[in-house]
Write a protein that holds these residues in place. Structure first.
Motif, mmCIF file in Angstrom:
data_model
loop_
_atom_site.group_PDB
_atom_site.id
_atom_site.type_symbol
_atom_site.label_atom_id
_atom_site.label_comp_id
_atom_site.label_asym_id
_atom_site.label_seq_id
_atom_site.Cartn_x
_atom_site.Cartn_y
_atom_site.Cartn_z
ATOM 1 N N ARG A 175 2.255 2.648 7.571
ATOM 2 C CA ARG A 175 2.542 2.134 6.357
ATOM 3 C C ARG A 175 1.346 1.455 5.702
ATOM 4 O O ARG A 175 0.834 1.705 4.447
ATOM 5 C CB ARG A 175 3.683 0.732 6.491
ATOM 6 N N LEU A 176 0.381 1.062 6.735
ATOM 7 C CA LEU A 176 -0.930 0.696 6.237
ATOM 8 C C LEU A 176 -1.633 1.965 5.788
ATOM 9 O O LEU A 176 -2.552 1.942 4.510
ATOM 10 C CB LEU A 176 -1.936 0.038 7.238
ATOM 11 N N ALA A 177 -1.456 3.186 6.239
ATOM 12 C CA ALA A 177 -2.387 4.376 6.152
ATOM 13 C C ALA A 177 -1.720 4.840 4.676
ATOM 14 O O ALA A 177 -2.132 5.671 4.021
ATOM 15 C CB ALA A 177 -2.180 5.185 7.154
ATOM 16 N N ALA A 178 -0.545 4.512 4.483
ATOM 17 C CA ALA A 178 0.006 4.968 3.220
ATOM 18 C C ALA A 178 -0.628 4.300 1.742
ATOM 19 O O ALA A 178 0.004 4.908 0.805
ATOM 20 C CB ALA A 178 1.512 4.907 3.174
ATOM 21 N N ARG A 179 -1.079 3.295 2.071
ATOM 22 C CA ARG A 179 -1.508 2.593 0.766
ATOM 23 C C ARG A 179 -2.620 3.507 0.195
ATOM 24 O O ARG A 179 -3.459 4.206 0.923
ATOM 25 C CB ARG A 179 -2.526 1.291 1.173
ATOM 26 N N ARG A 180 -2.569 3.562 -1.340
ATOM 27 C CA ARG A 180 -3.211 4.395 -1.610
ATOM 28 C C ARG A 180 -4.709 4.560 -1.410
ATOM 29 O O ARG A 180 -5.210 5.577 -1.284
ATOM 30 C CB ARG A 180 -2.966 4.307 -3.378
ATOM 31 N N PRO A 181 -5.586 3.525 -1.532
ATOM 32 C CA PRO A 181 -6.794 3.532 -1.350
ATOM 33 C C PRO A 181 -7.076 4.078 0.216
ATOM 34 O O PRO A 181 -7.994 4.818 0.441
ATOM 35 C CB PRO A 181 -7.335 2.017 -1.580
ATOM 36 N N VAL A 182 -6.383 3.604 1.073
ATOM 37 C CA VAL A 182 -6.654 3.975 2.376
ATOM 38 C C VAL A 182 -6.060 5.250 2.609
ATOM 39 O O VAL A 182 -6.646 6.198 3.309
ATOM 40 C CB VAL A 182 -5.538 3.020 3.456
ATOM 41 N N LEU A 183 -5.105 5.929 1.969
ATOM 42 C CA LEU A 183 -4.732 7.212 2.119
ATOM 43 C C LEU A 183 -5.844 8.267 1.634
ATOM 44 O O LEU A 183 -6.195 9.190 2.171
ATOM 45 C CB LEU A 183 -3.386 7.422 1.349
ATOM 46 N N MET A 184 -6.175 7.923 0.295
ATOM 47 C CA MET A 184 -7.141 8.718 -0.298
ATOM 48 C C MET A 184 -8.495 8.784 0.562
ATOM 49 O O MET A 184 -9.144 9.858 0.654
ATOM 50 C CB MET A 184 -7.586 8.344 -1.674
ATOM 51 N N ALA A 185 -8.927 7.464 0.990
ATOM 52 C CA ALA A 185 -10.030 7.353 1.878
ATOM 53 C C ALA A 185 -10.079 8.222 3.326
ATOM 54 O O ALA A 185 -10.915 9.233 3.615
ATOM 55 C CB ALA A 185 -10.290 5.900 2.306
ATOM 56 N N ASN A 186 -8.794 8.095 3.799
ATOM 57 C CA ASN A 186 -8.484 8.893 4.984
ATOM 58 C C ASN A 186 -8.420 10.347 4.673
ATOM 59 O O ASN A 186 -9.082 11.305 5.696
ATOM 60 C CB ASN A 186 -7.157 8.536 5.652
ATOM 61 N N LEU A 187 -7.943 11.132 3.568
ATOM 62 C CA LEU A 187 -7.940 12.478 3.213
ATOM 63 C C LEU A 187 -9.589 12.936 3.078
ATOM 64 O O LEU A 187 -9.569 14.181 3.344
ATOM 65 C CB LEU A 187 -7.041 12.596 2.138
ATOM 66 N N ALA A 188 -10.071 12.095 2.343
ATOM 67 C CA ALA A 188 -11.508 12.348 2.042
ATOM 68 C C ALA A 188 -12.141 12.287 3.441
ATOM 69 O O ALA A 188 -13.160 13.367 3.666
ATOM 70 C CB ALA A 188 -12.201 11.458 1.310
ATOM 71 N N ALA A 189 -12.064 11.488 4.280
ATOM 72 C CA ALA A 189 -12.673 11.373 5.783
ATOM 73 C C ALA A 189 -12.417 12.618 6.621
ATOM 74 O O ALA A 189 -13.210 13.307 7.091
ATOM 75 C CB ALA A 189 -12.303 10.324 6.779
ATOM 76 N N LEU A 190 -10.829 13.261 6.342
ATOM 77 C CA LEU A 190 -10.819 14.639 6.845
ATOM 78 C C LEU A 190 -11.815 15.651 6.532
ATOM 79 O O LEU A 190 -12.229 16.382 7.322
ATOM 80 C CB LEU A 190 -9.210 14.777 6.833
#
Length: 549
Positions: A273-288
Motif C-alpha cells: 500500500r505504501l509502494a502503491a502511492r504514486r510518487p513511491v510507485l513511480m520512483a520504484n519503477l524508475a529505480a528498476l
C-alpha cells in the motif's frame, strides 16, 4: 472544541529528535558513506574476472556467473527485510548486523575456491546492500531538515561510486596478487567500519512496532529466483522453450500469491500500500530501469576493452586497464553528488530524476554509435555514470519526501529492492547474451560486437522506461500528515473495543485526542485485532506536550 487527531501512523515520534552538530554530522556522513561505497565494491569487483571465473573455480561459465547474480538476488530479498527490521528494532542495530554479515561472507570466500562455498559467501556479501537504505533513514532522523537532501544525494552516489571504483581497485589487486586477497581486504574494511559505526552512530528513537514477516521473505526469494532463472534461460536458449515457460509461470504464480498475502498481512515485509502511492510507485519503477541500465554499463565496459584484437573490434587490454576505464565514471559520479542535491533543493527530485534518465539514454545512444575506440568507450561510460548519479539521487529523495519519517527505512528498502531486481536481471541477461553471441579465438570464445550492442540497446530501453516513470511522477511528492475527524471509532468485527486501561489524565486544552478516538483504517483494525485494542492504543497514542489554554 477538540483539535482533529493525527492519524496514528503519521503521528510524531514519542521521543523528541535532537539534531546533531556539524562536527558529529560530518563524522556520521563519512562512516555511513564509506559503508555505502564498501558494499558496492563488494558486489562488482568480480566483474572483470568474469571470463576467468570458470577456470579459477573449476566450473562452467553459466555456473560461475551466479557468483555475481546471487549477491544481487540476496540483496533484493534481504534489503526490505532489514529495512523493515530497522523500523521495528532499531536502524543502528540492523546496520551493525549488515556489516557483520559482510565480514562473515568475505571470510568464507577468502578461504575457498569451491563454488559450493563461494556462492553462499557471495550471498552473504549481498546482504550488506541493506546498509544504504538504513543509512539514509539514519541521516533523515539525525540531521536537520536543511541538510537531509545533500546527505541523501551523497548516500545515493556512494552506490555508483563504489561500483565503478571497485572494479579497477579489484582489478589492481587481482593483477598482482591472488584473487582471494580482495576478499581479505573487504573483510578487514568491513570490520573497521563495523567498529566505527558502533562508536559514531547512535540508535534512532523513531520506531514502528510490528512483527517480522518470515513467510513474505521466503515467498519473495522464491519468486525472484524463478524470475532470474527465467531471464537467464530465455536469453540463452529462447523464450519459447518449455523450461522457460514453466519458470515464467512459476514466477507469476509465486509473486501474485506473495503480493496478495502482503496486502492481507498486518505487518508485511513489503508494504505494497505504501509502494502503491504514486510518487513511491513511480520512483520504484524508475529505480528498476536505472538499476538495469547502470549495471549494464559497469559489466560491459571492463569486458569490452579486454576482447582480443583478433576478434575484429577488441582492444586487447589487461584486466587492470579494463578496470581503470571505469575510474573516470566514478570520479564524475562523486563530483555530481553536490550538484544533484542542489537541483533537488531548487527544482525538486522529479526534475533531478528526469535529467538523470535523459542523460542515461543519451549515453547509451553514444555507446551504440561507437564501441571501437577507447576514448569513445570511456566517454560513453562517463555519460551513463553522470545520468546514473542524478537519477539515483532523484529516486531516493522522491521516496524520502513521500513517506512519513517512521517508514523511511521500509520505503527505502523497497526502492533498493527494485534497484537490485534491475541489477540482478541485468546480470543474468548480460551473462546469457554475451555467452550466447560469441566467436572463437585463440584465447577461447569471446562475445561478438553484436552481443555488446544488444546489451546497450536493451539498457537504453530500460533508461527510456525510467524516463517515462519519472514523467508520471508527481511534481510535488512531499508527505503531509493526514487529519481525520475525531470522536469516531469503527470497532473490529462489530465488537465493542475494550476500554483503554486507566492512565493519568491529560491536561485539558487543544491537545491531541486519544488513539481510541481516531477513525480506524482496515489495516489498523487488523493490527488492533492481532495485538489487542488496549496495546494498540498505548503504542499509537501520540505523546504531545499540552499547550496553554
Amino acid at each position: 472544541m477538540d483539535v482533529p487527531a493525527l492519524h496514528p501512523i503519521d503521528a510524531a515520534p514519542t521521543v523528541p529528535l535532537v539534531a546533531v552538530g556539524a562536527g558529529r554530522g560530518r563524522r556520521l556522513a563519512v562512516v555511513l558513506g564509506a559503508g555505502g561505497v564498501l558494499t558496492a565494491v563488494a558486489q562488482v569487483w568480480l566483474v572483470p574476472l568474469l571470463p576467468a571465473l570458470p577456470r579459477l573455480t573449476g566450473s562452467s561459465a553459466t555456473s560461475a556467473s551466479w557468483l555475481i547474480t546471487v549477491g544481487l538476488l540476496v540483496a533484493a530479498v534481504v534489503t526490505p527485510l532489514f529495512g523493515r527490521a530497522g523500523d521495528i528494532v532499531g536502524k543502528r542495530r540492523m546496520l551493525l548486523v549488515a556489516l557483520g554479515v559482510l565480514v562473515a561472507g568475505s571470510l568464507l570466500c577468502a578461504v575457498s575456491s569451491q563454488l559450493w562455498l563461494l556462492i553462499p559467501g557471495r550471498g552473504m556479501q549481498g546482504a550488506c546492500l541493506a546498509v544504504v537504505p538504513l543509512s539514509i533513514s539514519i541521516l533523515r532522523d539525525e540531521l536537520p531538515a536543511a541538510r537531509v537532501g545533500a546527505a541523501v544525494a551523497m548516500m545515493s552516489a556512494t552506490v555508483g561510486v563504489g561500483a565503478v571504483v571497485g572494479i579497477p581497485f579489484g582489478a589492481l589487486i587481482v593483477q598482482y596478487t591472488d584473487w582471494h586477497v580482495m576478499f581479505w581486504v573487504i573483510a578487514a574494511c568491513g570490520l573497521t567500519l563495523l567498529v566505527a559505526a558502533r562508536m559514531v552512530v547512535r540508535e534512532s528513537p523513531v520506531r514502528e512496532p510490528a512483527r517480522f514477516d518470515t513467510h513474505g521473505a521466503v515467498g519473495l526469494a522464491a519468486g525472484l529466483l524463478c524470475g532470474l532463472l527465467t531471464v537467464s534461460r530465455a536469453a540463452a536458449g529462447g523464450p519459447l522453450r518449455l523450461q522457460v515457460l514453466g519458470l515464467a509461470t512459476a514466477t507469476l504464480v509465486i509473486l501474485v500469491g506473495w503480493a496478495r498475502r502482503q496486502v492481507r498481512t498486518v505487518d508485511p515485509l513489503v508494504d505494497l500500500r505504501l509502494a502503491a502511492r504514486r510518487p513511491v510507485l513511480m520512483a520504484n519503477l524508475a529505480a528498476l530501469g536505472v538499476g538495469f541500465a547502470f549495471y549494464a554499463n559497469a559489466m560491459c565496459t571492463a569486458l569490452l576493452v579486454q576482447v582480443p584484437k583478433e576478434a575484429g573490434y577488441g582492444l586487447g587490454l589487461s584486466v587492470l586497464a579494463g578496470g581503470l576505464c571505469l575510474l573516470p565514471a566514478g570520479l564524475v559520479m562523486a563530483a555530481l553528488s553536490p550538484l544533484s542535491a542542489w537541483i533537488t533543493a531548487t527544482r525538486g527530485p522529479r526534475t533531478t530524476l528526469l535529467l538523470g534518465t535523459n542523460i542515461l539514454t543519451a549515453g547509451y545512444l553514444l555507446r551504440l554509435a561507437d564501441s571501437h575506440h577507447l576514448i569513445m568507450i570511456i566517454l560513453g561510460g562517463v555519460v551513463v555514470a553522470a545520468g546514473t548519479a542524478l537519477a539515483y539521487s532523484g529516486v531516493s529523495m522522491l521516496t524520502v519526501q513521500a513517506v512519513p519519517r517512521g517508514q523511511t527505512a521500509a520505503a527505502g528498502g523497497i526502492t533498493v529492492l527494485m534497484r537490485m531486481v534491475g541489477q540482478a536481471t541485468c546480470s543474468a541477461a548480460v551473462a546469457a547474451i554475451l555467452g550466447q553471441l560469441s566467436v572463437a579465438t585463440t584465447v577461447g570464445p569471446v562475445p561478438t560486437l553484436a552481443a555488446f550492442r544488444t546489451v546497450f540497446a536493451i539498457a537504453g530501453l530500460a533508461a527510456v522506461f525510467a524516463t517515462l516513470a519519472a514523467i508520471l511522477a508527481p511534481v510535488r511528492a512531499r508527505h503531509r500528515a493526514r487529519r481525520l475527524p475525531p470522536r469516531r471509532l469503527i470497532p473490529f468485527a462489530n465488537t465493542p473495543a475494550p476500554a483503554v486501561p486507566s492512565a493519568p489524565a491529560l491536561p485539558s486544552g487543544p491537545a491531541v485526542t486519544s488513539a481510541s478516538a481516531v477513525s480506524a483504517s482496515p489495516a489498523t483494525e487488523r493490527r488492533a485485532a492481532t495485538i489487542g485494542w488496549s496495546q494498540w492504543a498505548v503504542r499509537r497514542t501520540p505523546q504531545v506536550a499540552p499547550t496553554d489554554s
